[in-house]
Design a protein around this motif. Structure first.
Motif, mmCIF file in Angstrom:
data_model
loop_
_atom_site.group_PDB
_atom_site.id
_atom_site.type_symbol
_atom_site.label_atom_id
_atom_site.label_comp_id
_atom_site.label_asym_id
_atom_site.label_seq_id
_atom_site.Cartn_x
_atom_site.Cartn_y
_atom_site.Cartn_z
ATOM 1 N N ARG A 55 0.830 -1.206 0.000
ATOM 2 C CA ARG A 55 0.000 0.000 0.000
ATOM 3 C C ARG A 55 0.863 1.253 0.000
ATOM 4 O O ARG A 55 0.559 2.226 -0.689
ATOM 5 C CB ARG A 55 -0.933 -0.006 1.205
ATOM 6 C CG ARG A 55 -2.040 -1.010 1.081
ATOM 7 C CD ARG A 55 -2.922 -1.001 2.306
ATOM 8 N NE ARG A 55 -3.957 -2.033 2.194
ATOM 9 C CZ ARG A 55 -4.555 -2.582 3.220
ATOM 10 N NH1 ARG A 55 -4.255 -2.214 4.449
ATOM 11 N NH2 ARG A 55 -5.476 -3.503 3.031
ATOM 12 N N VAL A 56 1.943 1.246 0.784
ATOM 13 C CA VAL A 56 2.848 2.391 0.812
ATOM 14 C C VAL A 56 3.491 2.581 -0.560
ATOM 15 O O VAL A 56 3.584 3.719 -1.054
ATOM 16 C CB VAL A 56 3.920 2.201 1.910
ATOM 17 C CG1 VAL A 56 5.026 3.229 1.787
ATOM 18 C CG2 VAL A 56 3.284 2.262 3.283
ATOM 19 N N ASP A 57 3.918 1.504 -1.188
ATOM 20 C CA ASP A 57 4.535 1.598 -2.511
ATOM 21 C C ASP A 57 3.565 2.168 -3.540
ATOM 22 O O ASP A 57 3.930 3.017 -4.355
ATOM 23 C CB ASP A 57 5.032 0.225 -2.968
ATOM 24 C CG ASP A 57 6.201 -0.281 -2.138
ATOM 25 O OD1 ASP A 57 6.831 0.538 -1.436
ATOM 26 O OD2 ASP A 57 6.469 -1.508 -2.188
ATOM 27 N N VAL A 58 2.316 1.718 -3.499
ATOM 28 C CA VAL A 58 1.308 2.201 -4.457
ATOM 29 C C VAL A 58 1.029 3.680 -4.210
ATOM 30 O O VAL A 58 0.929 4.466 -5.158
ATOM 31 C CB VAL A 58 0.022 1.354 -4.368
ATOM 32 C CG1 VAL A 58 -1.114 2.008 -5.115
ATOM 33 C CG2 VAL A 58 0.280 -0.046 -4.895
ATOM 34 N N ARG A 59 0.920 4.074 -2.928
ATOM 35 C CA ARG A 59 0.687 5.490 -2.619
ATOM 36 C C ARG A 59 1.829 6.362 -3.134
ATOM 37 O O ARG A 59 1.591 7.434 -3.699
ATOM 38 C CB ARG A 59 0.534 5.678 -1.115
ATOM 39 C CG ARG A 59 -0.879 5.588 -0.671
ATOM 40 C CD ARG A 59 -1.015 6.057 0.766
ATOM 41 N NE ARG A 59 -1.862 5.084 1.453
ATOM 42 C CZ ARG A 59 -1.566 4.432 2.546
ATOM 43 N NH1 ARG A 59 -0.429 4.647 3.147
ATOM 44 N NH2 ARG A 59 -2.394 3.560 3.063
ATOM 45 N N GLU A 60 3.056 5.923 -2.934
ATOM 46 C CA GLU A 60 4.210 6.691 -3.408
ATOM 47 C C GLU A 60 4.201 6.793 -4.929
ATOM 48 O O GLU A 60 4.495 7.848 -5.493
ATOM 49 C CB GLU A 60 5.509 6.059 -2.932
ATOM 50 C CG GLU A 60 5.787 6.266 -1.467
ATOM 51 C CD GLU A 60 7.071 5.596 -1.014
ATOM 52 O OE1 GLU A 60 7.698 4.880 -1.825
ATOM 53 O OE2 GLU A 60 7.433 5.793 0.155
ATOM 54 N N GLN A 61 3.848 5.706 -5.602
ATOM 55 C CA GLN A 61 3.802 5.720 -7.060
ATOM 56 C C GLN A 61 2.701 6.664 -7.551
ATOM 57 O O GLN A 61 2.921 7.439 -8.484
ATOM 58 C CB GLN A 61 3.564 4.309 -7.586
ATOM 59 C CG GLN A 61 3.607 4.213 -9.090
ATOM 60 C CD GLN A 61 3.377 2.780 -9.575
ATOM 61 O OE1 GLN A 61 3.070 1.900 -8.784
ATOM 62 N NE2 GLN A 61 3.523 2.568 -10.860
ATOM 63 N N LEU A 62 1.525 6.634 -6.911
ATOM 64 C CA LEU A 62 0.437 7.528 -7.311
ATOM 65 C C LEU A 62 0.799 8.987 -7.052
ATOM 66 O O LEU A 62 0.496 9.863 -7.873
ATOM 67 C CB LEU A 62 -0.849 7.164 -6.564
ATOM 68 C CG LEU A 62 -1.505 5.844 -6.973
ATOM 69 C CD1 LEU A 62 -2.692 5.553 -6.081
ATOM 70 C CD2 LEU A 62 -1.913 5.873 -8.428
ATOM 71 N N ASP A 63 1.459 9.252 -5.927
ATOM 72 C CA ASP A 63 1.890 10.625 -5.640
ATOM 73 C C ASP A 63 2.894 11.111 -6.675
ATOM 74 O O ASP A 63 2.841 12.262 -7.115
ATOM 75 C CB ASP A 63 2.492 10.714 -4.243
ATOM 76 C CG ASP A 63 1.454 10.571 -3.144
ATOM 77 O OD1 ASP A 63 0.242 10.706 -3.445
ATOM 78 O OD2 ASP A 63 1.851 10.307 -1.984
#
Length: 82
Positions: A55-63
């Motif tokens: 989830r953290v990785d996906v959030r960073e990628q979306l940001d």
């Protein structure tokens, strides 16, 4: 010093057999059950940690994608992006 010499030495009490001091099959089963529960808890914890990291990785990628769409680049020295 006479009172030290008068102390009798203790003698071991007879009557304990191996069956009275060993855990037996019940103790083995309880310990096996505890081991299985610990392994299952470890697996569940590992799954939750991995899921949180994804989830953290996906959030960073979306940001990063949103910042790129706005024309903003990563700022130098940003600890989250290093």
């Amino acid at each position: 010093m006479l009172w030290l010499a008068a102390t009798p030495t203790p003698t071991p009490t007879p009557g304990l057999s191996a069956e009275q001091v060993t855990p037996g099959i019940e103790g083995f089963l309880v310990m096996a059950l505890i081991a299985v529960v610990i392994v299952l808890l470890g697996i569940a914890m590992l799954r939750r940690v991995r899921r949180a990291q994804y989830r953290v990785d996906v959030r960073e990628q979306l940001d990063a994608e949103e910042a790129a769409a706005r024309g903003e680049g990563p700022t130098p020295g940003d600890p989250a992006k290093d």
